[in-house]
Design a protein around this motif. Structure first.
Motif, short mmCIF file in Angstrom:
data_model
loop_
_atom_site.label_atom_id
_atom_site.label_comp_id
_atom_site.label_asym_id
_atom_site.label_seq_id
_atom_site.Cartn_x
_atom_site.Cartn_y
_atom_site.Cartn_z
N LYS A 47 0.84 -1.20 0.00
CA LYS A 47 0.00 0.00 0.00
C LYS A 47 0.88 1.25 0.00
N GLN A 70 2.28 9.11 -3.40
CA GLN A 70 1.17 8.64 -4.24
C GLN A 70 1.38 9.01 -5.70
N HIS A 86 -7.07 -2.17 -7.46
CA HIS A 86 -7.89 -1.45 -6.50
C HIS A 86 -7.94 -2.20 -5.19
N ASP A 87 -7.81 -1.46 -4.08
CA ASP A 87 -7.81 -2.04 -2.75
C ASP A 87 -9.09 -1.61 -2.04
N GLU A 96 -15.91 5.28 0.47
CA GLU A 96 -14.56 4.80 0.72
C GLU A 96 -14.11 3.83 -0.36
N ARG A 99 -13.19 5.78 -3.48
CA ARG A 99 -11.99 6.58 -3.36
C ARG A 99 -10.77 5.80 -3.88
N LYS A 100 -9.80 6.49 -4.44
CA LYS A 100 -8.65 5.82 -5.05
C LYS A 100 -7.73 5.24 -3.99
N ARG A 101 -7.89 3.98 -3.72
CA ARG A 101 -6.99 3.27 -2.82
C ARG A 101 -6.46 2.06 -3.59
N TYR A 102 -5.14 2.01 -3.78
CA TYR A 102 -4.54 0.97 -4.62
C TYR A 102 -3.43 0.26 -3.84
N ARG A 103 -3.17 -0.95 -4.29
CA ARG A 103 -1.98 -1.69 -3.89
C ARG A 103 -1.09 -1.82 -5.14
#
Length: 499
Positions: A47, A70, A86-87, A96, A99-103
């Motif tokens: 992450k 980021q 995508h995480d 949530e 929202r852009k949360r990536y691994r």
């Protein structure tokens, strides 16, 4: 991907290497090195928070924020250094999740680039080595291929990988090691007194490799030339069949293309030992380069020794020689001593007067008839004459030289066997020696004293250990041409293997 597609990649840019020369190269390299180290620990997906924390722990960047990290990860993903997904594992609401949360995961190309950079960081010179065991191992592999008819599943592929690895190590390590002897650092070492201690060990190392190379290289060439091509083809087909049975998630290569690729690799291996068309094999070039390195070291050692001899005062020796002459009563003895000390004078040729055509004392030398003498060139370059010359038969001289050489080697071998049968002895225990035996003994003493371990090895496979008397005891060595006073050295002579 077939061979043609691989060649097309040679003409295209590699975006994965952009990070090595970009504006923010320090940040990019630290990020990818962190991914590479975690990949080695079997931790693949990371992450943003983990990457930022890991990079900051190295304390090589200041003021580096999470938002900057980021953006850097997005740039590296665009350059194909990272893969992203995508995480949404911890999302509790739709906002949530959206929202852009990536691994992120490092790509195979970047892994190889980082692995190469890690290797380059540890390079301090050419490195390399000359390993005779690799030649013996290759000889065993080739004989196993020739003598095996029924291959079990997986055996051919395992042997093929071992053969290619040993072959690659042989020629790469040998090339790097010989190149290291031609560097400026090696040249500087060859000008110092320390090189005299190092020379014998290095010369023995190179000579041992040449002996194994001459023996094993010739055997391998004979096996590769005499064995039918069908034997090698069947082995490569078995290798292809073993590779086809391996499960792979990547695109499968057709067996025909895989066979052609392996046959090309095999032909390179064969030509390395046998040569191609009218060209000599790489074994010959490797042997020649190793011999040139030995000659270069010997020349450097002689230059150092000559530098030490230059300017040494011979006053004591000349005074001793003068006192010796004064003690002689007979002229014959003095002449004999002079002959042994100085040898013969260099021969000189004097040209007498030519034929005079007049008795006049007033006649100028320019009016004299010239004396014609043919001068031969002193150039070392041999120039062919216009006429033909008969071929001289030198078989008789060659046979005599061969017999003399074999007789000398036989005599030397008898002396070595004599020392070997004694095993352990001291100078004080020896009886009257011949001049040749004295020569061997003094040569061993000089070699052992120059080595820190007080040991040396002969090309015949004998190891000599010199034992220096701790109490300073001295002894007289009686020889057929005189008596020597020296420390009462002890010797241990034993036979060892050629490794």
């Amino acid at each position: 991907m077939n061979r043609k597609q691989v060649k097309e990649l040679w003409t295209k840019p590699v975006p994965e290497t952009k990070y090595l020369n970009a504006d923010n190269v320090a940040r990019y390299r630290l990020i990818l090195r962190y991914f590479y180290e975690n990949h080695s620990k079997l931790k693949y997906w990371l992450k943003v928070e983990e990457v930022h924390e890991g990079v900051m722990n190295w304390e090589l960047l200041s003021g580096y924020t999470l938002e900057q990290c980021q953006r850097d990860l997005e740039v590296l993903t665009e350059w194909k250094n990272l893969n992203s997904r995508h995480d949404g594992g911890r999302a509790t609401t739709i906002e949530e999740y959206l929202r852009k949360r990536y691994r992120y995961q490092i790509t195979p190309y970047t892994i190889e680039i980082e692995r190469m950079l890690e290797s380059l960081e540890n390079i301090q010179g050419y490195g390399g080595s000359l390993e005779p065991t690799l030649l013996e191992r290759l000889s065993g592999y080739v004989r196993q291929i020739r003598d095996t008819d029924d291959w079990k599943d997986g055996e051919a592929l395992l042997l093929w990988n071992d053969l290619q690895l040993a072959f690659r190590q042989l020629h790469e390590n040998a090339s790097d090691y010989l190149a290291s002897l031609q560097t400026g650092k090696a040249e500087e070492l060859m000008l110092t007194d320390q090189f005299l201690v190092f020379k014998d060990t290095l010369t023995h190392y190179l000579r041992n490799f040449i002996v194994v190379l001459q023996r094993t290289g010739g055997q391998l060439e004979a096996v590769l030339r005499e064995t039918e091509a069908d034997v090698w083809n069947r082995f490569v087909q078995k290798v292809v069949a073993d590779e086809a049975r391996l499960p792979s998630l990547e695109e499968m290569i057709p067996d025909e293309e895989r066979f052609e690729r392996h046959m090309e690799e095999w032909s390179i291996f064969v030509h390395w030992f046998t040569g191609k068309d009218m060209e000599q094999s790489d074994v010959v070039f490797l042997e020649r380069a190793t011999k040139d390195s030995i000659a270069k070291m010997v020349k450097a050692a002689l230059a150092i020794q000559e530098k030490h001899r230059f300017g040494i005062s011979r006053k004591r020796e000349l005074d001793y020689l003068g006192q010796w002459f004064l003690r002689l009563d007979e002229l014959t003895d003095a002449e004999r001593l002079f002959a042994h000390t100085y040898g013969l004078y260099k021969t000189r040729h004097f040209q007498g007067e030519g034929e005079r055509t007049s008795d006049s004392a007033d006649m100028s030398m320019w009016d004299e008839v010239p004396i014609i003498r043919e001068l031969r060139s002193r150039s070392r370059v041999h120039r062919k004459t216009g006429g033909t010359e008969a071929i001289r038969d030198r078989k008789e001289q060659q046979q005599k030289a061969k017999q003399a050489f074999l007789a000398e080697k036989s005599l030397e071998n008898d002396i070595l066997q004599k020392w070997l049968r004694l095993g352990t002895f001291k100078v004080s225990e020896l009886e009257r020696l011949t001049s040749l035996e004295r020569k061997f003994l003094l040569f061993w003493i000089s070699r052992c004293i120059a080595n820190r371990s007080r040991t040396t090895r002969t090309p015949d496979g004998l190891e000599i250990v010199l034992q220096v008397p701790g109490d300073g005891k001295r002894a007289y060595l009686t020889c057929e041409d005189g008596t020597l006073e020296m420390p009462d050295f002890g010797f241990v002579v034993k036979e060892v293997s050629g490794k």
